[in-house]
Design a protein around this motif. Structure first.
Motif, PDB file in Angstrom:
ATOM      1  N   LEU A 286       0.849  -1.191   0.000  1.00  0.00           N
ATOM      2  CA  LEU A 286       0.000   0.000   0.000  1.00  0.00           C
ATOM      3  C   LEU A 286       0.882   1.237   0.000  1.00  0.00           C
ATOM      4  O   LEU A 286       1.803   1.348   0.805  1.00  0.00           O
ATOM      5  CB  LEU A 286      -0.885   0.034   1.247  1.00  0.00           C
ATOM      6  CG  LEU A 286      -2.020  -0.988   1.355  1.00  0.00           C
ATOM      7  CD1 LEU A 286      -2.855  -0.660   2.586  1.00  0.00           C
ATOM      8  CD2 LEU A 286      -2.904  -0.979   0.121  1.00  0.00           C
ATOM      9  N   ASP A 290      -5.595   2.074   1.661  1.00  0.00           N
ATOM     10  CA  ASP A 290      -6.829   1.911   0.884  1.00  0.00           C
ATOM     11  C   ASP A 290      -7.220   0.444   0.862  1.00  0.00           C
ATOM     12  O   ASP A 290      -6.541  -0.373   0.245  1.00  0.00           O
ATOM     13  CB  ASP A 290      -6.592   2.418  -0.543  1.00  0.00           C
ATOM     14  CG  ASP A 290      -7.829   2.302  -1.431  1.00  0.00           C
ATOM     15  OD1 ASP A 290      -8.876   1.845  -0.933  1.00  0.00           O
ATOM     16  OD2 ASP A 290      -7.731   2.657  -2.619  1.00  0.00           O
ATOM     17  N   TRP A 293      -7.551  -1.275  -2.688  1.00  0.00           N
ATOM     18  CA  TRP A 293      -6.479  -1.267  -3.679  1.00  0.00           C
ATOM     19  C   TRP A 293      -6.025  -2.666  -4.065  1.00  0.00           C
ATOM     20  O   TRP A 293      -5.874  -3.546  -3.212  1.00  0.00           O
ATOM     21  CB  TRP A 293      -5.281  -0.481  -3.159  1.00  0.00           C
ATOM     22  CG  TRP A 293      -4.188  -0.353  -4.192  1.00  0.00           C
ATOM     23  CD1 TRP A 293      -4.209   0.437  -5.300  1.00  0.00           C
ATOM     24  CD2 TRP A 293      -2.932  -1.052  -4.207  1.00  0.00           C
ATOM     25  NE1 TRP A 293      -3.036   0.277  -6.016  1.00  0.00           N
ATOM     26  CE2 TRP A 293      -2.235  -0.631  -5.371  1.00  0.00           C
ATOM     27  CE3 TRP A 293      -2.329  -1.982  -3.357  1.00  0.00           C
ATOM     28  CZ2 TRP A 293      -0.963  -1.104  -5.693  1.00  0.00           C
ATOM     29  CZ3 TRP A 293      -1.067  -2.467  -3.682  1.00  0.00           C
ATOM     30  CH2 TRP A 293      -0.401  -2.031  -4.832  1.00  0.00           C
ATOM     31  N   LYS A 303     -11.843  -6.298  -8.409  1.00  0.00           N
ATOM     32  CA  LYS A 303     -11.020  -6.128  -7.199  1.00  0.00           C
ATOM     33  C   LYS A 303     -11.228  -7.270  -6.199  1.00  0.00           C
ATOM     34  O   LYS A 303     -11.304  -7.052  -4.988  1.00  0.00           O
ATOM     35  CB  LYS A 303     -11.309  -4.770  -6.545  1.00  0.00           C
ATOM     36  CG  LYS A 303     -10.924  -3.598  -7.431  1.00  0.00           C
ATOM     37  CD  LYS A 303     -10.999  -2.276  -6.688  1.00  0.00           C
ATOM     38  CE  LYS A 303     -10.495  -1.136  -7.558  1.00  0.00           C
ATOM     39  NZ  LYS A 303     -10.496   0.136  -6.850  1.00  0.00           N
ATOM     40  N   ARG A 306      -8.303  -7.391  -3.630  1.00  0.00           N
ATOM     41  CA  ARG A 306      -7.927  -6.110  -3.022  1.00  0.00           C
ATOM     42  C   ARG A 306      -7.448  -6.317  -1.574  1.00  0.00           C
ATOM     43  O   ARG A 306      -7.742  -7.329  -0.945  1.00  0.00           O
ATOM     44  CB  ARG A 306      -9.111  -5.150  -3.054  1.00  0.00           C
ATOM     45  CG  ARG A 306     -10.308  -5.596  -2.227  1.00  0.00           C
ATOM     46  CD  ARG A 306     -11.547  -4.769  -2.521  1.00  0.00           C
ATOM     47  NE  ARG A 306     -12.705  -5.190  -1.710  1.00  0.00           N
ATOM     48  CZ  ARG A 306     -13.514  -6.174  -2.026  1.00  0.00           C
ATOM     49  NH1 ARG A 306     -13.316  -6.878  -3.137  1.00  0.00           N
ATOM     50  NH2 ARG A 306     -14.548  -6.494  -1.240  1.00  0.00           N
ATOM     51  N   SER A 514       2.410   1.291 -10.515  1.00  0.00           N
ATOM     52  CA  SER A 514       1.031   1.302 -10.036  1.00  0.00           C
ATOM     53  C   SER A 514       0.206   0.209 -10.694  1.00  0.00           C
ATOM     54  O   SER A 514      -0.825  -0.193 -10.179  1.00  0.00           O
ATOM     55  CB  SER A 514       0.379   2.656 -10.318  1.00  0.00           C
ATOM     56  OG  SER A 514       0.384   2.909 -11.712  1.00  0.00           O
TER      57      SER A 514
END
Length: 520
Positions: A286, A290, A293, A303, A306, A514
């Motif tokens: 991270l 979040d 994410w 996701k 995530r 990213s």
């Protein structure tokens, strides 16, 4: 090179009856014999001194021609027969059938100092399980795996390890983002090391095929060699085995949440039966805190994997393992009790983990709301998780009004801390100060305790990407710099202070920083 070879896997488990290295469905077998692909111009880039020692190698061994050849797939260790494992798996929630070691080849099992290790080359060529792929790996993904597996070990996270990183000298064609633009990249090979590379999918494949004989043989082998404290095979032992796998899986995921690690591809074929982090593909830490994410572009829409969903996926995967083991146990309620225990234990262990991050030792009923309020605040603006918790150890009970100033380095855009958000933070810091007042621990001791669970340095994607870009140009110094720094992630290491920093703006939307695909 003298190693204590123990080939239990190939001696005690059924082998593929076919010898040809052709893509096919492999029935009634746990593995297929296969030789690594010889490479054009192998070159060792880095070797882990710790893993050399763990395996019984000398430093001279690592500099030998034999070592180079063996760990780039150009020679085979004496008295060994390399092989690829057969397994299946659920990928993104759907049964995918046979998968197997498509680009991993197991070299041998070694014992040293009463520890058992399996050696595996990743990117060493085609196997019967390669499907339509080439069985190779590229330098960028190999650097990421090599650095991350060792970094995770030093963070205290259960993980597979890495012995060596090498160039193959071959060019490998890859479509990085699956967008129809393949390019040739440098080929590379990592030697991965673990007590075993067995994963949930090894058991699922036999249950799915109703090959219960091979399933029992594999489960009995696993218990004999890795869970022998549970006793001889029986229904009770199989239940105890599943219970321990469940607990190990939970413990691993709690550690992931503690350091902010997101695996990215928690398919059942990527879940170790030993509760180790395995298969470092599109992972990430991270940057901004979040729960939603994911580092995996393939998972961007739904996701599924995530950050905040990792504990739930661990449970979902355990349900699939329970289904696979059911034919040996035939007791639904007993299996469900273990799965229910996972849910309860997650709540208690997750809270205990957050208490440790906050420097709290005494339990208090209001800690749940204190943690919830903190997590809500962390998502009000983009806030770096690693920096926030590391800086929080400097918080002083007698000066709660200075809390925001202490952690300000963690905020990506300080101007976003408008009056309403500032008020929420000040309220929380006052609550935190009041809560710390209940503790008996001195501030210096609390700081030390917090810094032992909140790392200062983690392998951020942009750091790995910088090492990859240098390596593509033939400069491997940054690989070693990061490797050395990440051995001591909880220490201050002022000489490495530049890496204790938020993700730079240039990395916000950059491929490899990213966004990562499974081809990474």
């Amino acid at each position: 090179m003298k190693l204590d070879i123990k080939n239990t896997f190939i001696k005690e488990l059924p082998a593929d009856s076919m010898q040809e290295n052709t893509r096919r469905q492999v029935e009634n077998a746990c593995f297929s014999y296969v030789l690594p692909k010889k490479t054009a111009k192998p070159e060792l880039l880095h070797v882990s001194p710790e893993m050399l020692e763990n395996l019984g190698f000398s430093k001279e061994d690592a500099q030998s021609e034999e070592f180079l050849k063996v760990f780039t797939g150009n020679a085979v260790l004496h008295n060994t027969q390399p092989y690829a494992m057969c397994y299946g798996g659920h990928q993104f929630g759907n049964w995918a059938g046979q998968l197997g070691d498509g680009r991993a080849i197991n070299l041998a099992e070694v014992e040293h100092n009463n520890n058992h290790w399996a050696l595996q080359l990743k990117g060493a060529g085609e196997t019967p399980y390669s499907r339509t792929a080439d069985g190779l790996a590229v330098l960028r993904s190999s650097i990421r795996e090599y650095l991350c597996s060792e970094a995770m070990y030093h963070l205290g996270v259960p993980t597979t390890r890495a012995l060596s990183l090498a160039l193959s000298g071959d060019a490998v064609l890859r479509d990085v983002m699956y967008n129809g633009n393949p390019e040739y990249e440098k080929g590379a090979i990592v030697c991965r090391v673990a007590p075993s590379f067995l994963r949930f999918g090894n058991y699922e494949i036999f249950a799915a095929r109703q090959d219960f004989k091979t399933l029992k043989t594999l489960v009995d082998y696993t218990i004999k060699h890795f869970f022998n404290h549970l006793g001889k095979p029986s229904k009770e032992t199989y239940l105890a085995f599943f219970g321990e796998v469940s607990q190990r899986t939970l413990e691993m995921i709690i550690h992931w949440q503690r350091v902010g690690f997101v695996h990215g591809v928690m398919n059942t074929d990527n879940m170790s039966i030993l509760g180790l982090t395995i298969d470092y593909g599109p992972y990430g830490w991270l940057e901004g805190f979040d729960f939603g994410w994911t580092p995996n572009t393939t998972d961007r829409q739904h996701k599924r994997y995530r950050f905040g969903n990792q504990p739930n996926i661990g449970l979902w995967n355990l349900y699939k393992l329970a289904n696979a083991l059911y034919p040996l146990i035939e007791e639904t309620e007993a299996l469900e009790r273990i799965l229910d225990e996972y849910k309860l234990d997650f709540e208690t262990k997750s809270l205990a983990m957050m208490r440790s991050k906050l420097g709290l030792e005494v339990e208090d009923a209001f800690d749940v709301s204190l943690v919830q309020e903190l997590e809500d605040n962390l998502m009000l603006t983009e806030t770096d998780m690693t920096i926030f918790f590391r800086k929080l150890s400097d918080f002083k009970i007698e000066k709660p009004s200075e809390g925001l100033e202490i952690v300000k380095e963690a905020f990506y855009i300080s101007t976003e801390i408008v009056e309403e958000i500032q008020q929420k933070w000040e309220t929380w810091f006052q609550r935190y100060a009041d809560r710390l007042g209940q503790e008996q621990t001195a501030s210096e001791e609390r700081k030390e305790n917090m810094n032992s669970v909140n790392p200062k340095y983690v392998l951020r994607n942009y750091m790995a990407q910088l090492a990859i870009e240098d390596a593509d140009k033939g400069d491997y110094k940054l690989i070693d710099e990061l490797f050395q720094m990440l051995k001591k992630p909880y220490e201050e290491q002022p000489e490495h202070g530049k890496w204790f920093a938020k993700r730079p703006d240039w990395a916000r939307h950059k491929v490899g920083c990213s966004m990562l695909s499974c081809s990474s």
